[in-house]
Design a protein around this motif. Structure first.
Motif, PDB file in Angstrom:
ATOM      1  N   LEU A 199      22.969 -55.528  29.392  1.00  0.00           N
ATOM      2  CA  LEU A 199      22.976 -54.653  28.218  1.00  0.00           C
ATOM      3  C   LEU A 199      24.377 -54.575  27.609  1.00  0.00           C
ATOM      4  CD1 LEU A 199      21.766 -52.550  26.290  1.00  0.00           C
ATOM      5  CD2 LEU A 199      22.144 -50.822  28.070  1.00  0.00           C
ATOM      6  N   LYS A 200      25.380 -54.407  28.460  1.00  0.00           N
ATOM      7  CA  LYS A 200      26.761 -54.325  27.972  1.00  0.00           C
ATOM      8  C   LYS A 200      27.159 -55.621  27.276  1.00  0.00           C
ATOM      9  CE  LYS A 200      31.501 -53.393  29.495  1.00  0.00           C
ATOM     10  NZ  LYS A 200      32.371 -53.067  30.659  1.00  0.00           N
ATOM     11  N   ALA A 201      26.805 -56.761  27.874  1.00  0.00           N
ATOM     12  CA  ALA A 201      27.136 -58.054  27.266  1.00  0.00           C
ATOM     13  C   ALA A 201      26.359 -58.264  25.973  1.00  0.00           C
ATOM     14  CB  ALA A 201      26.837 -59.181  28.256  1.00  0.00           C
ATOM     15  N   PHE A 202      25.103 -57.829  25.943  1.00  0.00           N
ATOM     16  CA  PHE A 202      24.270 -57.958  24.742  1.00  0.00           C
ATOM     17  C   PHE A 202      24.858 -57.151  23.586  1.00  0.00           C
ATOM     18  CE2 PHE A 202      20.780 -56.516  22.037  1.00  0.00           C
ATOM     19  CZ  PHE A 202      20.122 -57.704  21.760  1.00  0.00           C
ATOM     20  N   VAL A 203      25.223 -55.911  23.857  1.00  0.00           N
ATOM     21  CA  VAL A 203      25.824 -55.073  22.809  1.00  0.00           C
ATOM     22  C   VAL A 203      27.171 -55.651  22.387  1.00  0.00           C
ATOM     23  CG1 VAL A 203      26.653 -52.760  22.259  1.00  0.00           C
ATOM     24  CG2 VAL A 203      24.615 -53.038  23.665  1.00  0.00           C
ATOM     25  N   GLY A 204      27.877 -56.258  23.335  1.00  0.00           N
ATOM     26  CA  GLY A 204      29.167 -56.849  23.016  1.00  0.00           C
ATOM     27  C   GLY A 204      29.070 -58.039  22.079  1.00  0.00           C
ATOM     28  N   LEU A 205      27.896 -58.659  21.968  1.00  0.00           N
ATOM     29  CA  LEU A 205      27.704 -59.772  21.036  1.00  0.00           C
ATOM     30  C   LEU A 205      27.614 -59.294  19.591  1.00  0.00           C
ATOM     31  CD1 LEU A 205      25.141 -61.888  23.080  1.00  0.00           C
ATOM     32  CD2 LEU A 205      27.546 -62.433  22.672  1.00  0.00           C
ATOM     33  N   HIS A 206      27.399 -57.999  19.382  1.00  0.00           N
ATOM     34  CA  HIS A 206      27.361 -57.426  18.029  1.00  0.00           C
ATOM     35  C   HIS A 206      28.786 -57.083  17.583  1.00  0.00           C
ATOM     36  CE1 HIS A 206      23.210 -56.803  19.387  1.00  0.00           C
ATOM     37  NE2 HIS A 206      22.870 -56.700  18.122  1.00  0.00           N
ATOM     38  N   GLU A 207      29.080 -57.406  16.356  1.00  0.00           N
ATOM     39  CA  GLU A 207      30.383 -57.082  15.784  1.00  0.00           C
ATOM     40  C   GLU A 207      30.200 -55.949  14.763  1.00  0.00           C
ATOM     41  OE1 GLU A 207      33.825 -56.340  15.276  1.00  0.00           O
ATOM     42  OE2 GLU A 207      33.573 -58.090  16.589  1.00  0.00           O
ATOM     43  N   ILE A 263      16.083 -45.495  26.302  1.00  0.00           N
ATOM     44  CA  ILE A 263      16.719 -45.264  24.999  1.00  0.00           C
ATOM     45  C   ILE A 263      18.107 -44.687  25.187  1.00  0.00           C
ATOM     46  CG2 ILE A 263      16.558 -43.937  22.863  1.00  0.00           C
ATOM     47  CD1 ILE A 263      13.549 -44.104  23.063  1.00  0.00           C
ATOM     48  N   ASP A 264      18.235 -43.762  26.125  1.00  0.00           N
ATOM     49  CA  ASP A 264      19.531 -43.132  26.381  1.00  0.00           C
ATOM     50  C   ASP A 264      20.574 -44.169  26.767  1.00  0.00           C
ATOM     51  OD1 ASP A 264      21.245 -40.731  26.958  1.00  0.00           O
ATOM     52  OD2 ASP A 264      21.145 -41.555  28.975  1.00  0.00           O
ATOM     53  N   ARG A 265      20.221 -45.068  27.687  1.00  0.00           N
ATOM     54  CA  ARG A 265      21.174 -46.091  28.123  1.00  0.00           C
ATOM     55  C   ARG A 265      21.554 -47.030  26.977  1.00  0.00           C
ATOM     56  NH1 ARG A 265      18.192 -45.514  33.042  1.00  0.00           N
ATOM     57  NH2 ARG A 265      16.566 -46.954  32.370  1.00  0.00           N
ATOM     58  N   MET A 266      20.583 -47.408  26.181  1.00  0.00           N
ATOM     59  CA  MET A 266      20.846 -48.376  25.114  1.00  0.00           C
ATOM     60  C   MET A 266      21.669 -47.756  23.990  1.00  0.00           C
ATOM     61  SD  MET A 266      17.094 -50.160  25.101  1.00  0.00           S
ATOM     62  CE  MET A 266      17.546 -51.602  24.154  1.00  0.00           C
ATOM     63  N   MET A 267      21.366 -46.518  23.633  1.00  0.00           N
ATOM     64  CA  MET A 267      22.112 -45.876  22.559  1.00  0.00           C
ATOM     65  C   MET A 267      23.519 -45.487  23.013  1.00  0.00           C
ATOM     66  SD  MET A 267      20.224 -46.202  20.015  1.00  0.00           S
ATOM     67  CE  MET A 267      21.252 -45.284  18.874  1.00  0.00           C
ATOM     68  N   GLU A 268      23.667 -45.186  24.280  1.00  0.00           N
ATOM     69  CA  GLU A 268      25.005 -44.897  24.795  1.00  0.00           C
ATOM     70  C   GLU A 268      25.867 -46.157  24.776  1.00  0.00           C
ATOM     71  OE1 GLU A 268      27.152 -42.520  28.467  1.00  0.00           O
ATOM     72  OE2 GLU A 268      24.971 -42.602  28.317  1.00  0.00           O
ATOM     73  N   VAL A 298      37.244 -43.317  14.184  1.00  0.00           N
ATOM     74  CA  VAL A 298      36.182 -42.779  13.318  1.00  0.00           C
ATOM     75  C   VAL A 298      35.598 -41.516  13.929  1.00  0.00           C
ATOM     76  CG1 VAL A 298      33.921 -43.245  12.307  1.00  0.00           C
ATOM     77  CG2 VAL A 298      35.651 -45.057  12.384  1.00  0.00           C
ATOM     78  N   PHE A 299      35.355 -41.543  15.240  1.00  0.00           N
ATOM     79  CA  PHE A 299      34.850 -40.375  15.950  1.00  0.00           C
ATOM     80  C   PHE A 299      35.802 -40.048  17.098  1.00  0.00           C
ATOM     81  CE2 PHE A 299      31.002 -42.681  14.471  1.00  0.00           C
ATOM     82  CZ  PHE A 299      30.599 -41.775  13.507  1.00  0.00           C
ATOM     83  N   GLN A 300      35.799 -38.778  17.485  1.00  0.00           N
ATOM     84  CA  GLN A 300      36.679 -38.375  18.568  1.00  0.00           C
ATOM     85  C   GLN A 300      36.170 -38.844  19.929  1.00  0.00           C
ATOM     86  OE1 GLN A 300      38.066 -34.375  18.713  1.00  0.00           O
ATOM     87  NE2 GLN A 300      38.384 -34.206  16.495  1.00  0.00           N
ATOM     88  N   SER A 301      34.882 -39.114  20.039  1.00  0.00           N
ATOM     89  CA  SER A 301      34.327 -39.594  21.308  1.00  0.00           C
ATOM     90  C   SER A 301      33.029 -40.342  21.044  1.00  0.00           C
ATOM     91  CB  SER A 301      34.060 -38.430  22.262  1.00  0.00           C
ATOM     92  OG  SER A 301      32.960 -37.665  21.812  1.00  0.00           O
ATOM     93  N   ALA A 302      32.588 -41.100  22.055  1.00  0.00           N
ATOM     94  CA  ALA A 302      31.318 -41.821  21.949  1.00  0.00           C
ATOM     95  C   ALA A 302      30.145 -40.848  21.890  1.00  0.00           C
ATOM     96  CB  ALA A 302      31.158 -42.775  23.130  1.00  0.00           C
ATOM     97  N   ASP A 303      30.302 -39.646  22.466  1.00  0.00           N
ATOM     98  CA  ASP A 303      29.230 -38.653  22.409  1.00  0.00           C
ATOM     99  C   ASP A 303      28.917 -38.267  20.966  1.00  0.00           C
ATOM    100  OD1 ASP A 303      28.792 -38.538  25.127  1.00  0.00           O
ATOM    101  OD2 ASP A 303      30.248 -36.937  25.451  1.00  0.00           O
ATOM    102  N   THR A 304      29.939 -38.131  20.151  1.00  0.00           N
ATOM    103  CA  THR A 304      29.727 -37.801  18.737  1.00  0.00           C
ATOM    104  C   THR A 304      28.947 -38.910  18.044  1.00  0.00           C
ATOM    105  OG1 THR A 304      31.798 -36.560  18.691  1.00  0.00           O
ATOM    106  CG2 THR A 304      30.880 -37.241  16.575  1.00  0.00           C
ATOM    107  N   CYS A 305      29.347 -40.140  18.298  1.00  0.00           N
ATOM    108  CA  CYS A 305      28.638 -41.284  17.717  1.00  0.00           C
ATOM    109  C   CYS A 305      27.197 -41.328  18.196  1.00  0.00           C
ATOM    110  CB  CYS A 305      29.379 -42.569  18.088  1.00  0.00           C
ATOM    111  SG  CYS A 305      28.635 -44.076  17.418  1.00  0.00           S
ATOM    112  N   TYR A 306      26.985 -41.026  19.468  1.00  0.00           N
ATOM    113  CA  TYR A 306      25.646 -41.007  20.064  1.00  0.00           C
ATOM    114  C   TYR A 306      24.749 -40.007  19.343  1.00  0.00           C
ATOM    115  CZ  TYR A 306      22.173 -40.155  23.809  1.00  0.00           C
ATOM    116  OH  TYR A 306      21.018 -39.980  24.533  1.00  0.00           O
TER     117      TYR A 306
END
Length: 452
Positions: free
Chosen positions: A150-158, A184-189, A202-210
């Motif tokens: 999952l981490k590698a898959f998301v990393g392929l997106h720019e 869904i939680d794992r993928m969106m995180e 852009v955001f102060q933390s990944a939680d805000t983006c989530y």
């Protein structure tokens, strides 16, 4: 001397010169170079070497001819091997669409894919013909290797220099979100972490983006779902997202841009490249003949029902490939219905209550010839949604056009109590819940506790 005599003499000299060259060359394989004059002993040794050289040259020429004849056979074998590999790879993709884990294992066992996170992620990201739902379900698993994939898959997106909606459009096009909340939680995180890495500040933390990502997804549903009558305004969207940036408000300009983008163009749901409905109905949770009463014309019609993938499908015949109606079971509940007002069969009812009224009802009765005499008993159940919306069903009209259903309830009849209870148990197991609200609520509580 006459001109003819001169021509004859020149011709004679030319032939003599050629003959002399041929004599000088008869013991040499190097054209244009005469062999050196050697003493008698060395001369015999040189002749022996020359003979071996001629034999070697002859063998080389024979090998060249054999290779020339063998090349087509080699190419033929290589083509067959490539065809075999291509067929195996295609078989692996089909296995993946039916069962992602088995498909990946098959490709690895046949040396068509490496069991490394980067290799599998690239396969899922770039390979055509893969079922988008299968990709989503596979990426959402919690095993260590799946998390690395999952981490590698998301990393392929720019996502650099993209606003959140643009990034979500790209991300959600590469697969279909699974229905399970934890997946869904794992993928969106993972998405939120990647977006913040690509766009620091852009955001102060990944939680805000989530949280904002979920807010955008729910906004998309609210604005473009015809069943939702109360469309959220920009002011409400801004108000809903106050204080999510570590207790601070996000810029109104940013939220306005996101709202406008979603209102102008909804998210596009990717089509399943490898989707085949025959695979969808391959191993159903429950199936059988039922009688269905129409919504407008109250007549009973015999239909073949299949319960699978959290949906209830019905067909005119068992051999039909495509259903004539689909009833998704998301956010619905089921219970017995004691409908003794009419002496009807073993029935159950699907409905979404809206101010206590039923605007449309679809009746379905189980066909069981041995229990036909018992149809006057009442065994009913109802499927309902406490939210009050219409059931998100669809059906195919006579001309093949797919239209949205307008039913607020479905009433079904079973031939016997065990038949009814069997359908109730199967439907309860298939009912899903929209996990977005719960996920966002939990993450907001986390941010509040961290900021206080």
């Amino acid at each position: 001397m006459t001109p003819n005599d001169i021509c004859f003499l020149n011709s004679y000299q030319t032939r003599r010169t050629a003959d002399n060259m041929a004599i000088r060359r008869k013991d040499s394989f190097l054209w244009g170079r005469a062999p050196e004059k050697l003493p008698p002993g060395k001369s015999r040794q040189g002749k022996t070497i020359k003979m071996h050289e001629f034999e070697l040259l002859d063998d080389i020429q024979k090998l060249r001819l054999e290779i020339r004849h063998a090349i087509p056979q080699i190419h033929s074998l290589e083509t067959k091997e490539l065809d075999k590999t291509a067929r195996s790879f295609l078989r692996g993709k089909k296995k993946f669409n039916m069962d992602p884990t088995k498909g990946i294992n098959y490709l690895v066992e046949n040396a068509l894919l490496e069991r490394r996170a980067e290799s599998v992620a690239e396969f899922l990201y770039k390979e055509e013909g893969l079922d988008k739902t299968a990709i989503g379900n596979f990426l959402g698993e919690r095993e260590e290797l799946h998390l690395e994939i999952l981490k590698a898959f998301v990393g392929l997106h720019e996502f650099s220099d993209l606003n959140l909606v643009q990034a979500l459009r790209q991300f959600l096009w590469s697969f279909r979100l699974p229905g399970e909340a934890q997946k869904i939680d794992r993928m969106m995180e993972a998405f939120a972490t990647r977006y913040c890495d690509c766009n620091p500040g852009v955001f102060q933390s990944a939680d805000t983006c989530y949280i904002l990502s979920f807010a955008v997804i729910m906004l998309n549903t609210s604005l473009h779902n015809p069943n939702v009558k109360d469309k959220p305004s920009l002011q409400r969207f801004v108000s809903m997202n106050r204080g999510i940036n570590h207790g601070e408000d996000l810029p109104t300009e940013l939220l306005t841009k996101l709202y406008t983008s979603i209102r102008s163009e909804p998210f596009k749901i990717p089509e399943d490249d490898g989707n085949d409905l025959t695979l969808t109905f391959f191993n159903p949770d429950r199936e059988g003949w039922l009688l269905k009463m129409g919504g407008r014309v109250k007549t009973w019609k015999r239909r073949w029902f299949i319960l699978t993938d959290n949906c209830l499908y019905y067909f005119e015949f068992t051999i039909d490939k495509d259903p004539i109606g689909i009833i998704p079971l998301e956010d619905l509940s089921v219970r017995k219905l004691h409908d003794t007002g009419k002496p009807v069969e073993y029935c159950f009812l699907f409905f979404i209550p809206s101010e206590g009224a039923l605007s449309s009802v679809t009746h379905i009765r189980s066909v069981n010839h041995t229990a036909a005499a018992e149809w006057m008993k009442t065994y009913c159940l109802e499927l309902y949604n406490p939210g009050g919306q219409k059931i998100k069903a669809c059906k195919t009209e006579n001309k093949g056009r797919v239209v949205q259903g307008k039913h607020r309830s479905y009433k079904l009849s079973a031939a016997a109590a065990d038949d009814r209870d069997g359908w109730i148990d199967a439907i309860r197991s298939s009912v899903t819940k929209n996990p977005f609200c719960d996920l966002v609520s939990l993450r907001k509580k986390k941010i509040i506790s961290n900021s206080s």
